[in-house]
Scaffold this motif. Sequence first.
Motif, PDB file in Angstrom:
ATOM      1  N   PRO A  75       0.830  -1.211   0.000  1.00 12.29           N
ATOM      2  CA  PRO A  75       0.000   0.000   0.000  1.00 12.29           C
ATOM      3  C   PRO A  75       0.863   1.259   0.000  1.00 12.29           C
ATOM      4  CG  PRO A  75      -0.704  -1.537   1.724  1.00 12.29           C
ATOM      5  CD  PRO A  75       0.594  -2.047   1.198  1.00 12.29           C
ATOM      6  N   PRO A  76       0.382   2.345  -0.589  1.00 15.36           N
ATOM      7  CA  PRO A  76       1.119   3.609  -0.484  1.00 15.36           C
ATOM      8  C   PRO A  76       1.200   4.040   0.969  1.00 15.36           C
ATOM      9  CG  PRO A  76      -1.075   3.978  -1.372  1.00 15.36           C
ATOM     10  CD  PRO A  76      -0.886   2.501  -1.328  1.00 15.36           C
ATOM     11  N   ALA A  77       2.297   4.664   1.324  1.00 10.97           N
ATOM     12  CA  ALA A  77       2.478   5.076   2.714  1.00 10.97           C
ATOM     13  C   ALA A  77       1.530   6.201   3.105  1.00 10.97           C
ATOM     14  CB  ALA A  77       3.921   5.512   2.954  1.00 10.97           C
ATOM     15  N   ARG A  78       1.048   6.917   2.114  1.00  6.24           N
ATOM     16  CA  ARG A  78       0.103   7.996   2.390  1.00  6.24           C
ATOM     17  C   ARG A  78      -1.011   7.938   1.356  1.00  6.24           C
ATOM     18  NH1 ARG A  78       2.505  13.842   3.386  1.00  6.24           N
ATOM     19  NH2 ARG A  78       2.866  12.899   5.404  1.00  6.24           N
ATOM     20  N   THR A  79      -2.254   7.987   1.831  1.00  5.62           N
ATOM     21  CA  THR A  79      -3.402   7.930   0.937  1.00  5.62           C
ATOM     22  C   THR A  79      -3.797   9.343   0.525  1.00  5.62           C
ATOM     23  OG1 THR A  79      -4.189   5.962   2.076  1.00  5.62           O
ATOM     24  CG2 THR A  79      -5.781   7.122   0.691  1.00  5.62           C
ATOM     25  N   LEU A 150      13.333  17.756  -3.723  1.00  9.04           N
ATOM     26  CA  LEU A 150      12.195  17.422  -4.575  1.00  9.04           C
ATOM     27  C   LEU A 150      11.050  16.836  -3.751  1.00  9.04           C
ATOM     28  CD1 LEU A 150      11.511  17.571  -7.595  1.00  9.04           C
ATOM     29  CD2 LEU A 150      12.158  15.151  -7.764  1.00  9.04           C
ATOM     30  N   ILE A 151      11.371  16.023  -2.761  1.00 10.42           N
ATOM     31  CA  ILE A 151      10.337  15.481  -1.878  1.00 10.42           C
ATOM     32  C   ILE A 151       9.631  16.615  -1.142  1.00 10.42           C
ATOM     33  CG2 ILE A 151       9.933  14.079   0.179  1.00 10.42           C
ATOM     34  CD1 ILE A 151      12.260  12.289  -0.786  1.00 10.42           C
ATOM     35  N   SER A 152      10.387  17.588  -0.677  1.00 12.17           N
ATOM     36  CA  SER A 152       9.784  18.739   0.001  1.00 12.17           C
ATOM     37  C   SER A 152       8.858  19.503  -0.940  1.00 12.17           C
ATOM     38  CB  SER A 152      10.886  19.666   0.535  1.00 12.17           C
ATOM     39  OG  SER A 152      11.687  19.011   1.502  1.00 12.17           O
ATOM     40  N   TYR A 218       4.789  10.093  -6.135  1.00 14.64           N
ATOM     41  CA  TYR A 218       6.053   9.617  -5.568  1.00 14.64           C
ATOM     42  C   TYR A 218       6.098   9.869  -4.062  1.00 14.64           C
ATOM     43  CZ  TYR A 218      11.054   9.091  -4.763  1.00 14.64           C
ATOM     44  OH  TYR A 218      12.271   8.692  -4.273  1.00 14.64           O
ATOM     45  N   VAL A 219       5.656  11.038  -3.648  1.00 19.20           N
ATOM     46  CA  VAL A 219       5.641  11.372  -2.221  1.00 19.20           C
ATOM     47  C   VAL A 219       4.704  10.442  -1.465  1.00 19.20           C
ATOM     48  CG1 VAL A 219       4.897  13.127  -0.559  1.00 19.20           C
ATOM     49  CG2 VAL A 219       6.338  13.767  -2.490  1.00 19.20           C
ATOM     50  N   GLY A 223       7.972   8.263  -0.857  1.00 17.05           N
ATOM     51  CA  GLY A 223       8.970   9.311  -0.923  1.00 17.05           C
ATOM     52  C   GLY A 223       9.130  10.085   0.370  1.00 17.05           C
ATOM     53  N   PHE A 224       8.005  10.466   1.002  1.00 13.31           N
ATOM     54  CA  PHE A 224       8.132  11.280   2.211  1.00 13.31           C
ATOM     55  C   PHE A 224       8.777  10.503   3.344  1.00 13.31           C
ATOM     56  CE2 PHE A 224       4.334   9.006   3.324  1.00 13.31           C
ATOM     57  CZ  PHE A 224       4.269   9.008   4.701  1.00 13.31           C
ATOM     58  N   LEU A 225       8.661   9.156   3.315  1.00 18.46           N
ATOM     59  CA  LEU A 225       9.269   8.347   4.366  1.00 18.46           C
ATOM     60  C   LEU A 225      10.792   8.345   4.280  1.00 18.46           C
ATOM     61  CD1 LEU A 225       7.045   5.152   4.762  1.00 18.46           C
ATOM     62  CD2 LEU A 225       7.287   7.076   6.342  1.00 18.46           C
TER      63      LEU A 225
END
Length: 312
Positions: A75-79, A150-152, A218-219, A223-225
Amino acid sequence: MTRQGSPLLSARTGAHDHRIPWRAADYPCRTVVAPGPASAEPLLVLSGGLQTRHSWARFERHVASRFPLVIPDLPPARTPGQAAQSLSWDDLTDAALHAMDRLRIRRFAVLGVSSGYPIGYRLAQRHPDRVTRLMLFGASPRPAPRLAELISQGLLREVDARSACSAEGPADRLRAARELVSVLTNTEAAERHLLIKAAGRVVLDQLTASADDPLIRYVHDRGFLLLRDPLPPGGIRGVPSLVGVGEFDTATTVVDNRLVAATISRATFIVMKNADHLLHMERDADFATLVALFLAGRPLNTLRHCTIETMP
C-alpha cells in the motif's frame, strides 16, 4: 527443495495475482512459479517508488525458472486526501511479512530496491530466522540533497492540491515527471550510455501516461518516508547480504550505499559498471545473473562488470 511448505506456490505454477488482506488496506501480490520442484527459496521483491508488481517483466524472464518470485504492490504510505493517516516503515515491513505469511512461506530471500530497501533491511534485521539472504540496491542512509528538496516540493504540491490552489494540466504533469526522472537518474551519464537513457525514458513514459501528478504520487508512495530514518539503527548480523549500486548513481551514491553495507556484518558490496539507479532495467541480464549467483551461494568474482569488496 520444496516450496517452503506453501500449498499455494506448489500448486499454482505460472504467474498469478493474489489479494492480500491486511489491517490497513488490501493489496495485490504477484507470484511467478515455474513448473517442477523449486531449486531455491522464494525471492520476495520489494520494488522502489513508482514501480509495481508488473515492473519486473525482464527480471522474471531471466530468473523465474530458477526460483519462485513474490512481488507485492505494498500500500502507499500515504493515501491521497488523508495526509494525517500515514504508514511508517514498520507498517510496510509488517505488510510485506504478512504477504509471506498469507502465502505460507516460512523462509525466503529478499531483494529490496531503492525505497524498497528500508523494508528489506528491517525484515532481515528483525526476522533473521526467516530471511535466508538479503540483497539491497540503491540504498542510502538519507536521500541525496536534490532528492530531499524534490520530496519537500512534492509535500507542498500535495497541500496545494488538497486546498484546490492549483489547477495543473498535462504540461505541468510532464514538467514534474521530467524533473523527477532527472533527479532519480544521472542525465549526464545517460547521454553517454544508451541503456541508462532508455531506462529513464521508460520511466518518463510511464509517469506521463498517468493522470496523477507524478511528484505527489512519488511522495505518497514512499517518498516522504525517505526523510524519516530509512536506515534503522542496530545493523544486521547472521544474514548473508549483498549491497549493490550503479557507478553513475546520483540518487543513492556509491558512498551512501557503502555506508549502508558497512552496517551489515560481512556484507558483500558491489559497484556495477556503466549503470545508474535503475539497475534492473538498464542492465537486466547482468543484474539477473548477479542475483542468481548470490542466491545460489556461488562466487561473484566471475562478474567482469562489477567491482566487489567485503565489509568487516
